[in-house]
Design an enzyme around this catalytic site. Structure first.
Site, PDB file in Angstrom:
ATOM      1  N   ASP A 157       0.600  -1.174  -0.045  1.00 47.12           N
ATOM      2  CA  ASP A 157       0.040   0.057  -0.141  1.00 47.12           C
ATOM      3  C   ASP A 157       0.832   1.825  -0.047  1.00 47.12           C
ATOM      4  OD1 ASP A 157      -2.406   1.080   2.740  1.00 47.12           O
ATOM      5  OD2 ASP A 157      -2.083   1.627   0.613  1.00 47.12           O
ATOM      6  N   ASP A 160       3.464   7.361  -4.041  1.00 50.52           N
ATOM      7  CA  ASP A 160       4.004   7.268  -5.576  1.00 50.52           C
ATOM      8  C   ASP A 160       5.533   6.679  -5.903  1.00 50.52           C
ATOM      9  OD1 ASP A 160       0.851   9.356  -5.675  1.00 50.52           O
ATOM     10  OD2 ASP A 160       1.207   7.124  -6.098  1.00 50.52           O
TER      11      ASP A 160
END
Ligand SMILES: NCCCN[C@H]1CC[C@H](NCCCN)CC1
EC number: 2.5.1.16
Length: 288
Positions: A157, A160
């Protein structure tokens, strides 16, 4: 007072904006700038280095999909590793699976954990589960030290590829994930937007096809407050027992999901539908 606009070189020429009512927290951790603000219509919002990580209104879509797409695809997940996910939302979703006995988490930035516990209690509730072992550290190093074949599932998770999460999108990291998974084990990673990042996705798919000798699939879902309104996931399995990501074998047991409130987004139909791709993406992803 005013508007927050999410500008980034990762999505040039466009910026999603949210009306700000009040800034609740502003800080700088060892890794990134951290902001929490109360928005007019999306609840509280967590921003890292100017990029929206989650809002209270639509975080369910991302956290439920990134967790249940992998965990509902294998019969009996017991040991799960979460890389990143410091806000605790993925932990909240993993905890819904009664078969899970151990949830390891490696998050690099302690400020994200602390800020989430303070401002996003319904997301950070995941930390209250006794099966959770939190390590504050670098996921790349954590996986290098993980014993071979230790996990049934790994969930990456990440933010970017510009900033602290950059290495989580590179080949050596995928190789270390494959090594830490048991035969037929599964990984699900945050895999950007097919509207914005087909080039990044192409590289990720190529690397995954080389490294994961089971199934390799790309899924996507709707998250209004991520740029282009969608986010994707790479779903891969290691060589071993077959994994058919498109047909969930392990539905979430309704009773076990009561603990952290009802599922707001994920269901079996949306699980299968998530793997249906537009033609321009199919061409790239299925030809690699
Ligand atoms: N647990 C929630 C963490 C959210 N991870 C990421 C936060 C940044 C976001 N940028 C999207 C950029 C365009 N694809 C992707 C998900």
């Amino acid at each position: 007072p005013g508007w927050f606009s999410e500008m980034s070189p990762m999505w040039p020429g466009e910026a999603h904006s949210l009306k700000v009512e009040k800034v609740l927290f502003q800080g700088k951790s060892d890794y990134q700038d951290v902001i929490v603000f109360q928005s007019a219509t999306y609840g509280k919002v967590l921003v890292l280095d100017g990029v929206i990580q989650l809002t209270e209104r639509d975080e369910c879509a991302y956290q439920e999909m990134i967790t249940h797409l992998p965990l509902c695809s294998i019969p009996n997940p017991k040991k799960v590793l979460v890389i990143g996910g410091g806000d605790g939302g993925v932990l909240r979703e993993v905890a819904r699976h009664a078969s899970v006995e151990q949830i390891d988490m490696c998050e690099i930035d302690k400020m994200v954990v602390d800020v989430s516990k303070q401002f996003f209690p319904n997301v950070a509730i995941g930390y209250e589960d006794p099966r959770v072992n939190l390590v504050i550290g670098d996921g790349v190093a954590f996986l290098k030290n993980a014993a071979e074949g230790s996990y049934d599932a790994v969930i990456v998770d990440s933010s970017d590829p510009i900033g602290p999460a950059k290495e989580l999108f590179e080949k050596p990291f995928f190789q270390s994930v494959a090594r830490a998974l048991r035969p037929g084990g599964v990984v699900c990673t945050q895999a950007e937007s097919l509207w914005l990042h087909m080039d990044i996705i192409e590289d990720i798919v190529s690397n995954c096809r080389e490294i994961f000798k089971g199934s390799v699939n790309y899924a996507w879902t709707s998250v209004p407050t991520y740029p282009s309104g969608v986010i994707g996931f790479m779903l891969c399995s290691t060589e071993g027992p077959d994994v058919d990501f498109k047909h969930p074998v392990n539905p979430i047991d309704e009773s076990s999901s009561k603990s952290n409130g009802p599922l707001k987004f994920y269901n079996a139909e949306i699980h299968s539908a998530a793997f249906c791709l537009p033609s321009f993406a199919k061409k790239v992803i299925e030809s690699k």
